[in-house]
Design a protein around this motif. Structure first.
Motif, mmCIF file in Angstrom:
data_model
loop_
_atom_site.group_PDB
_atom_site.id
_atom_site.type_symbol
_atom_site.label_atom_id
_atom_site.label_comp_id
_atom_site.label_asym_id
_atom_site.label_seq_id
_atom_site.Cartn_x
_atom_site.Cartn_y
_atom_site.Cartn_z
ATOM 1 N N ALA A 1 0.984 -0.972 0.043
ATOM 2 C CA ALA A 1 -0.098 -0.100 0.064
ATOM 3 C C ALA A 1 0.966 1.246 0.014
ATOM 4 N N GLY A 2 2.212 1.009 0.165
ATOM 5 C CA GLY A 2 3.063 2.170 0.139
ATOM 6 C C GLY A 2 3.275 2.964 1.533
ATOM 7 N N VAL A 3 2.718 2.639 2.654
ATOM 8 C CA VAL A 3 2.978 3.124 3.808
ATOM 9 C C VAL A 3 4.352 2.619 4.486
ATOM 10 N N GLY A 4 4.827 1.482 4.179
ATOM 11 C CA GLY A 4 5.951 1.148 4.854
ATOM 12 C C GLY A 4 5.768 0.477 6.202
ATOM 13 N N PRO A 5 6.774 0.272 7.078
ATOM 14 C CA PRO A 5 6.554 -0.211 8.234
ATOM 15 C C PRO A 5 6.154 0.695 9.584
ATOM 16 N N ASP A 6 5.070 1.303 9.067
ATOM 17 C CA ASP A 6 4.671 2.229 10.216
ATOM 18 C C ASP A 6 3.597 1.616 10.878
ATOM 19 N N HIS A 7 3.903 1.727 12.266
ATOM 20 C CA HIS A 7 3.029 0.845 13.443
ATOM 21 C C HIS A 7 1.718 1.615 13.448
ATOM 22 N N ARG A 8 1.535 2.821 12.898
ATOM 23 C CA ARG A 8 0.048 3.584 12.919
ATOM 24 C C ARG A 8 -0.511 2.919 12.096
ATOM 25 N N TRP A 9 -0.061 2.316 11.043
ATOM 26 C CA TRP A 9 -0.922 1.383 9.959
ATOM 27 C C TRP A 9 -0.954 0.195 10.283
ATOM 28 N N LEU A 10 0.458 -0.513 10.639
ATOM 29 C CA LEU A 10 0.498 -2.161 11.039
ATOM 30 C C LEU A 10 -0.528 -2.570 12.140
ATOM 31 N N LEU A 11 -0.667 -1.885 13.180
ATOM 32 C CA LEU A 11 -1.438 -2.184 14.327
ATOM 33 C C LEU A 11 -2.863 -2.190 14.023
ATOM 34 N N PRO A 12 -3.507 -1.350 13.274
ATOM 35 C CA PRO A 12 -5.136 -1.369 12.813
ATOM 36 C C PRO A 12 -4.974 -2.575 11.743
ATOM 37 N N LEU A 13 -4.306 -2.854 10.977
ATOM 38 C CA LEU A 13 -4.299 -3.839 9.980
ATOM 39 C C LEU A 13 -4.045 -4.982 10.545
ATOM 40 N N SER A 14 -3.333 -5.400 11.591
ATOM 41 C CA SER A 14 -3.137 -6.506 12.316
ATOM 42 C C SER A 14 -4.611 -6.877 13.049
ATOM 43 N N ALA A 15 -5.124 -5.802 13.484
ATOM 44 C CA ALA A 15 -6.420 -5.697 14.331
ATOM 45 C C ALA A 15 -7.587 -6.291 13.295
ATOM 46 N N LEU A 16 -7.392 -5.865 12.035
ATOM 47 C CA LEU A 16 -8.387 -6.496 10.960
ATOM 48 C C LEU A 16 -8.034 -7.781 10.584
ATOM 49 N N LEU A 17 -6.798 -8.197 10.276
ATOM 50 C CA LEU A 17 -6.692 -9.323 9.490
ATOM 51 C C LEU A 17 -6.760 -10.592 10.735
ATOM 52 N N ALA A 18 -6.368 -10.311 11.653
ATOM 53 C CA ALA A 18 -6.536 -11.572 12.772
ATOM 54 C C ALA A 18 -7.787 -12.026 12.920
ATOM 55 N N PRO A 19 -9.016 -11.367 13.232
ATOM 56 C CA PRO A 19 -10.192 -11.766 13.552
ATOM 57 C C PRO A 19 -10.725 -12.426 12.183
ATOM 58 N N CYS A 20 -10.127 -11.913 10.833
ATOM 59 C CA CYS A 20 -10.526 -12.639 9.560
ATOM 60 C C CYS A 20 -10.206 -13.971 9.596
ATOM 61 N N LEU A 21 -9.032 -14.360 9.746
ATOM 62 C CA LEU A 21 -8.429 -15.705 9.901
ATOM 63 C C LEU A 21 -9.092 -16.497 11.190
ATOM 64 N N LEU A 22 -9.444 -15.911 12.109
ATOM 65 C CA LEU A 22 -9.883 -16.733 13.390
ATOM 66 C C LEU A 22 -11.275 -17.184 12.936
ATOM 67 N N LEU A 23 -11.987 -16.237 12.428
ATOM 68 C CA LEU A 23 -13.642 -16.335 12.117
ATOM 69 C C LEU A 23 -13.429 -17.354 10.756
ATOM 70 N N ALA A 24 -12.827 -17.373 9.872
ATOM 71 C CA ALA A 24 -12.466 -18.325 8.716
ATOM 72 C C ALA A 24 -12.489 -19.964 9.405
ATOM 73 N N ALA A 25 -11.256 -19.612 10.139
ATOM 74 C CA ALA A 25 -10.912 -21.133 10.823
ATOM 75 C C ALA A 25 -12.012 -21.557 11.646
ATOM 76 N N ASP A 26 -12.574 -21.005 12.493
ATOM 77 C CA ASP A 26 -14.020 -21.372 13.217
ATOM 78 C C ASP A 26 -15.041 -21.909 12.296
ATOM 79 N N ILE A 27 -15.415 -20.935 11.248
ATOM 80 C CA ILE A 27 -16.319 -21.528 10.263
ATOM 81 C C ILE A 27 -16.018 -22.979 9.576
ATOM 82 N N VAL A 28 -14.802 -22.959 8.985
ATOM 83 C CA VAL A 28 -14.626 -24.081 8.526
ATOM 84 C C VAL A 28 -14.548 -25.285 9.369
ATOM 85 N N GLY A 29 -14.159 -25.056 10.639
ATOM 86 C CA GLY A 29 -14.185 -26.166 11.676
ATOM 87 C C GLY A 29 -15.698 -26.489 11.767
ATOM 88 N N ARG A 30 -16.495 -25.733 11.791
ATOM 89 C CA ARG A 30 -17.852 -26.110 12.159
ATOM 90 C C ARG A 30 -18.518 -26.917 10.890
#
Length: 329
Positions: free
Chosen positions: A266-295
């Motif tokens: 995205a061109g913002v580089g290793p800026d934690h002002r973006w990395l932290l919110p991105l991580s907070a959105l990516l992680a629940p995507c993976l967790l919910l996807a794994a939970d759905i598949v497991g069900r």
């Protein structure tokens, strides 16, 4: 981030609709708006799946933030929230409360798990700050490894002599969103919210820490205070999460790396002002996807989300490490 938010919304709807009994999306939407077609659908949606989905959102965001924060504090790309000994503290508190105090319900030992997680985080912080140099990334990681090893040994000693503690520990250690209620989610949310605020407030200082302690100090950063704030955030986020759903392996380790790749593209580089919110959105995507598949994959039996994330996350992480682009990030 807008795209991730849209994906997360879709996963939330699928999480509410899919399970041992499928509920069509139109009925899900009517139940969410208070116009359910039947009492059974209303109970499935509001009593079982909405709390489970909400817990997945909170737990995923917490572990994603904690992982990104832990890697920044230790300047170690292989660090995860478990480095602070929080998961090991929660595990020991659970087996202690079951074996010694005779607690048998989730609501009985979940608070002991959270207290154990907090105590382990505090102990690691104070051990890491001993000595003339104060709290450094290396000392923090070493203190966390030492406390984790000690607590893991004590946990093994207890579960090998107490069958009840072993059964509780085995279920908790798998990592699952199942069998949770709205009351549990409400108990966890204040701690997750407090940890998230502390983590996001650390973002500008983390950018300075990435340049080295000397440069960060010359820029006016109070290193001890920044690391104390970061450790408190990781402890709150991880402690509140693992005390309820157990240690979800690889989530806090893999997600920050994926967030760095997205931020770089995205061109913002290793800026934690973006990395932290991105991580907070990516992680629940993976967790919910794994939970759905497991069900749905072996219906009506469920596979715990933690098992699937470890199964998916291992090869994914190896592939990411092998890419030259990751080394540049």
């Amino acid at each position: 981030m807008a795209s991730l938010a849209a994906v997360l919304l879709v996963l939330c709807l699928l999480s509410i609709a899919l399970g041992a009994r499928g509920v069509p999306l139109d009925q899900v939407l009517r139940a969410l708006s208070g116009h359910a077609d039947s009492r059974l659908v209303e109970n499935i949606v509001w009593t079982v799946r909405v709390p489970r989905t909400a817990l997945g959102l909170a737990a995923g965001a917490a572990l994603g933030l904690a992982g990104a924060l832990m890697q920044a504090l230790t300047r170690n790309p292989l660090a995860d929230p478990g480095v602070l000994g929080v998961s090991a503290g929660a595990a020991f508190a659970i087996v202690f409360s079951v074996a010694v105090l005779g607690l048998g319900s989730l609501y009985g030992y979940v608070w002991f798990a959270f207290a154990g997680a907090l105590a382990a985080g505090v102990l690691v912080f104070f051990l890491g700050r001993l000595g003339r140099s104060g709290l450094t990334p290396v000392k923090l990681a070493l203190a966390g490894i030492a406390v984790t090893s000690l607590l893991t040994s004590l946990t093994s000693a207890v579960v090998l002599t107490n069958p009840d503690a072993l059964n509780r520990y085995r279920f908790w250690n798998a990592g699952s969103l199942a069998d949770q209620t709205g009351a549990t989610v409400l108990r966890v949310l204040p701690f997750v919210a407090a940890g998230a605020l502390l983590a996001l407030a650390c973002a500008p200082a983390l950018n300075s820490l990435a340049l080295g302690d000397d440069v960060a100090a010359s820029l006016g950063r109070r290193l001890g205070l920044v690391r104390l704030q970061g450790v408190a955030a990781v402890t709150l986020l991880t402690g509140a999460t693992v005390s309820v759903i157990g240690p979800v392996v690889f989530l806090g380790l893999v997600i920050p790396h994926a967030a760095r790749v997205l931020a770089q593209r995205a061109g913002v580089g290793p800026d934690h002002r973006w990395l932290l919110p991105l991580s907070a959105l990516l992680a629940p995507c993976l967790l919910l996807a794994a939970d759905i598949v497991g069900r749905v994959v072996v219906r009506p039996v469920e596979i715990q989300a933690g098992v699937l994330i470890a199964f998916i996350g291992g090869p994914f992480f190896i592939a990411m490490v092998r890419r030259r682009r990751l080394a540049e990030v």
